[in-house]
Design a protein around this motif. Structure first.
Motif, mmCIF file in Angstrom:
data_model
loop_
_atom_site.group_PDB
_atom_site.id
_atom_site.type_symbol
_atom_site.label_atom_id
_atom_site.label_comp_id
_atom_site.label_asym_id
_atom_site.label_seq_id
_atom_site.Cartn_x
_atom_site.Cartn_y
_atom_site.Cartn_z
ATOM 1 N N GLU A 56 1.051 4.017 -3.148
ATOM 2 C CA GLU A 56 0.809 5.465 -2.943
ATOM 3 C C GLU A 56 2.046 6.181 -3.396
ATOM 4 O O GLU A 56 1.873 7.293 -4.142
ATOM 5 C CB GLU A 56 0.241 5.911 -1.628
ATOM 6 N N SER A 57 3.463 5.798 -3.260
ATOM 7 C CA SER A 57 4.589 6.383 -3.782
ATOM 8 C C SER A 57 4.621 6.297 -5.067
ATOM 9 O O SER A 57 4.922 7.391 -5.811
ATOM 10 C CB SER A 57 5.752 5.754 -2.919
ATOM 11 N N ALA B 72 0.381 9.963 -4.959
ATOM 12 C CA ALA B 72 -1.178 10.313 -4.471
ATOM 13 C C ALA B 72 -1.684 9.299 -3.362
ATOM 14 O O ALA B 72 -0.992 8.268 -3.315
ATOM 15 C CB ALA B 72 -2.281 10.236 -5.322
ATOM 16 N N GLU B 73 -2.411 9.649 -2.386
ATOM 17 C CA GLU B 73 -2.905 8.993 -1.562
ATOM 18 C C GLU B 73 -4.192 8.248 -2.199
ATOM 19 O O GLU B 73 -4.940 8.972 -2.626
ATOM 20 C CB GLU B 73 -3.510 9.962 -0.339
ATOM 21 N N THR C 196 -7.266 6.133 -1.214
ATOM 22 C CA THR C 196 -8.038 5.837 0.135
ATOM 23 C C THR C 196 -8.747 4.274 -0.160
ATOM 24 O O THR C 196 -8.904 3.729 -0.921
ATOM 25 C CB THR C 196 -9.397 6.632 0.136
ATOM 26 N N CYS D 285 0.862 -1.224 -0.048
ATOM 27 C CA CYS D 285 0.235 0.127 -0.106
ATOM 28 C C CYS D 285 0.837 1.298 0.005
ATOM 29 O O CYS D 285 0.443 2.016 -0.757
ATOM 30 C CB CYS D 285 -0.831 -0.119 1.359
ATOM 31 N N ALA D 286 1.923 1.230 0.804
ATOM 32 C CA ALA D 286 2.984 2.252 0.917
ATOM 33 C C ALA D 286 3.528 2.563 -0.581
ATOM 34 O O ALA D 286 3.631 3.641 -0.992
ATOM 35 C CB ALA D 286 3.848 2.325 2.078
#
Length: 96
Positions: free
Chosen positions: A29-30, A34-35, A37, A25-26
């Motif tokens: 996003e990297s 963007a984050e 949800t 997940c990290a």
């Protein structure tokens, strides 16, 4: 103690390592810058915004974050269907 996340998959229930899921997940996003949800084992990587050009970068970030090296011969497109399918592949690679 390592805690686990349980995901029900068609015909079976599998236990996924929280550290692997969190790492994916990290890294996702990297890569997407963007984050995202509601990321979890059931999240489809394409729905989250990962495209074919991001797959290599995602794998490189996972190698660095989790301290593993992937064997390219073991990679299949099915490993990139969801966070859960990728977590199962990564966990298998870590155990090898």
């Amino acid at each position: 103690m390592v805690s686990t996340v349980t995901e029900t998959v068609a015909n079976s229930t599998e236990v996924l390592d929280d550290r692997v899921v969190a790492g994916i997940c990290a890294a996702l996003e990297s890569v997407l810058e963007a984050e995202v949800t509601d990321l979890g084992p059931e999240t489809r990587l394409a729905d989250a915004g990962l495209d074919s050009t991001g797959v290599l970068e995602l794998l490189m970030q996972l190698e660095e974050a989790l301290g593993i090296e992937f064997d390219a011969e073991n990679l299949e497109m099915s490993h990139f269907e969801s966070v859960g399918s990728l977590a199962r592949f990564v966990s298998a690679e870590m155990a090898a």
